[in-house]
Structure formats: structure tokens, C-alpha cells
Scaffold this motif. Structure first.
Motif, PDB file in Angstrom:
ATOM      1  N   VAL A  64      10.605 -28.950 -43.461  1.00  0.00           N
ATOM      2  CA  VAL A  64      11.032 -29.224 -44.877  1.00  0.00           C
ATOM      3  C   VAL A  64      12.026 -28.107 -45.319  1.00  0.00           C
ATOM      4  N   HIS A  65      11.620 -26.841 -44.846  1.00  0.00           N
ATOM      5  CA  HIS A  65      12.620 -25.743 -45.287  1.00  0.00           C
ATOM      6  C   HIS A  65      14.023 -25.757 -44.413  1.00  0.00           C
ATOM      7  N   ASP A  66      13.936 -26.374 -43.464  1.00  0.00           N
ATOM      8  CA  ASP A  66      15.150 -26.381 -42.670  1.00  0.00           C
ATOM      9  C   ASP A  66      16.050 -27.608 -43.077  1.00  0.00           C
ATOM     10  N   LEU A  67      15.267 -28.663 -43.624  1.00  0.00           N
ATOM     11  CA  LEU A  67      15.795 -29.796 -44.263  1.00  0.00           C
ATOM     12  C   LEU A  67      16.700 -29.492 -45.481  1.00  0.00           C
ATOM     13  N   PRO A 126       4.188 -31.263 -46.578  1.00  0.00           N
ATOM     14  CA  PRO A 126       5.372 -32.173 -46.001  1.00  0.00           C
ATOM     15  C   PRO A 126       5.146 -33.649 -46.078  1.00  0.00           C
ATOM     16  N   HIS A 127       4.000 -34.069 -45.750  1.00  0.00           N
ATOM     17  CA  HIS A 127       4.093 -35.820 -45.825  1.00  0.00           C
ATOM     18  C   HIS A 127       4.101 -36.448 -47.055  1.00  0.00           C
ATOM     19  N   VAL A 128       3.746 -35.705 -48.012  1.00  0.00           N
ATOM     20  CA  VAL A 128       4.105 -36.005 -49.647  1.00  0.00           C
ATOM     21  C   VAL A 128       5.442 -35.856 -50.015  1.00  0.00           C
ATOM     22  N   PHE A 129       5.960 -34.720 -49.495  1.00  0.00           N
ATOM     23  CA  PHE A 129       7.468 -34.489 -49.796  1.00  0.00           C
ATOM     24  C   PHE A 129       8.524 -35.491 -49.351  1.00  0.00           C
ATOM     25  N   PHE A 130       8.041 -35.962 -48.150  1.00  0.00           N
ATOM     26  CA  PHE A 130       8.938 -36.661 -47.252  1.00  0.00           C
ATOM     27  C   PHE A 130       9.016 -38.094 -48.061  1.00  0.00           C
ATOM     28  N   TRP A 131       8.138 -38.408 -49.045  1.00  0.00           N
ATOM     29  CA  TRP A 131       8.122 -39.641 -49.688  1.00  0.00           C
ATOM     30  C   TRP A 131       9.552 -39.409 -50.760  1.00  0.00           C
ATOM     31  N   VAL A 146       5.389 -36.138 -38.883  1.00  0.00           N
ATOM     32  CA  VAL A 146       6.042 -36.158 -40.166  1.00  0.00           C
ATOM     33  C   VAL A 146       7.128 -37.172 -40.328  1.00  0.00           C
ATOM     34  N   ILE A 147       7.921 -36.870 -39.299  1.00  0.00           N
ATOM     35  CA  ILE A 147       9.217 -37.912 -39.379  1.00  0.00           C
ATOM     36  C   ILE A 147       8.946 -39.330 -39.178  1.00  0.00           C
ATOM     37  N   PHE A 195       8.553 -40.638 -42.995  1.00  0.00           N
ATOM     38  CA  PHE A 195       9.729 -40.990 -43.044  1.00  0.00           C
ATOM     39  C   PHE A 195      10.312 -42.636 -42.549  1.00  0.00           C
ATOM     40  N   LEU A 196      10.216 -42.490 -41.323  1.00  0.00           N
ATOM     41  CA  LEU A 196      10.576 -43.897 -40.737  1.00  0.00           C
ATOM     42  C   LEU A 196       9.312 -45.055 -41.145  1.00  0.00           C
ATOM     43  N   GLY A 197       8.275 -44.569 -41.126  1.00  0.00           N
ATOM     44  CA  GLY A 197       7.066 -45.585 -41.811  1.00  0.00           C
ATOM     45  C   GLY A 197       7.322 -46.033 -43.207  1.00  0.00           C
ATOM     46  N   ASP A 198       8.040 -45.272 -43.996  1.00  0.00           N
ATOM     47  CA  ASP A 198       8.235 -45.290 -45.450  1.00  0.00           C
ATOM     48  C   ASP A 198       9.529 -46.023 -45.666  1.00  0.00           C
ATOM     49  N   LEU A 199      10.323 -46.184 -44.859  1.00  0.00           N
ATOM     50  CA  LEU A 199      11.758 -46.899 -45.151  1.00  0.00           C
ATOM     51  C   LEU A 199      11.545 -48.238 -45.661  1.00  0.00           C
ATOM     52  N   PRO A 200      12.263 -49.003 -46.180  1.00  0.00           N
ATOM     53  CA  PRO A 200      12.305 -50.248 -46.866  1.00  0.00           C
ATOM     54  C   PRO A 200      11.966 -51.250 -45.841  1.00  0.00           C
TER      55      PRO A 200
END
Length: 129
Positions: free
Chosen positions: A20-23, A46-51, A91-92, A96-101
């Protein structure tokens, strides 16, 4: 500008928090979402932030917002995905990938823009798109 907290290698969830910090360094436009997240959650989850990362990335892809630049976000995540760090991949891939449209949702075309490493991971978790 507020400094991000230093994360020691022994801290629980370090890899995800460091991701998250690097992002935020690579895509500073996520700073507002990060600050709101930390305020609401009392820290970095991290998992929540990635939403929020998924939502901002898809809005940018759909040209609803110029920032955060979806290309920079995908480039950053592709590079991190290629390192083989299982905690970062978790996390990714999951948040991220799992929550893409899905194929029926606006913005699904972003899936075609994934780099080769993330595209391969995406197909494994969502073979139907």
C-alpha cells in the motif's frame, strides 16, 4: 506532506502494508483514499484499502476521472506481481484482480489491459472473466 509510517519487517501484515505504501509513492493520487481509509479503519488494512484502489482504477479507465492513472496502477501492480512474493500476491490477486468488473459490468475491458503476469493470475481465479 504527511510521511507514511515506517513498517518493520517483523510487523504483522508487513508485505501488504508495504505494498500500500509503495503504491502511494508510485500513484500519489491514492493519497486521499488512503487517508480516509486509515481514519475509518484506524490503520492500514491492505485488503480493504484495495477495494478503493479497484474503484479508482476502474473510474480512471472509464475516463470518469483522470487520476489515479489506471496505467500507472496496472504497471505498478504488474511489477509487484512478477516478484513472487506470496503475501503481496495474495493482496493483488484476492483484493484487486478478484474485484475487477465482471463481463457484464462497465469497465470490464480493463482486464484486457492487464500485463502478462496479472493476466495469467486473473485467468486462474476467474476463467470466465
Amino acid at each position: 506532506m504527511q510521511q507514511l509510517p515506517h513498517t518493520s519487517p517483523l510487523t504483522a501484515g508487513t508485505a501488504g502494508v508495504q505494498l500500500v505504501h509503495d503504491l502511494l509513492v508510485h500513484v500519489p493520487a491514492f493519497r486521499g483514499a488512503y487517508e480516509s481509509h486509515v481514519f475509518r479503519q484506524g490503520g492500514v488494512l491492505p485488503h480493504v484499502f484495495f477495494w478503493d484502489v479497484v474503484q479508482g482504477t476502474v473510474r480512471s479507465y472509464l475516463a470518469e476521472e483522470a487520476e489515479p492513472d489506471w496505467r500507472r496502477t496496472l504497471d505498478f501492480l504488474e511489477e509487484r506481481s512478477s516478484r513472487g512474493d506470496t503475501a503481496v500476491d495474495e493482496v493483488i490477486v484476492t483484493s484487486f484482480l478478484g474485484d475487477l468488473p465482471s463481463p457484464t459490468e462497465p469497465g470490464h475491458g480493463i482486464v484486457q489491459q492487464l500485463g502478462p503476469v496479472m493476466a495469467a493470475k486473473f485467468v486462474r481465479i476467474r476463467p470466465g472473466g
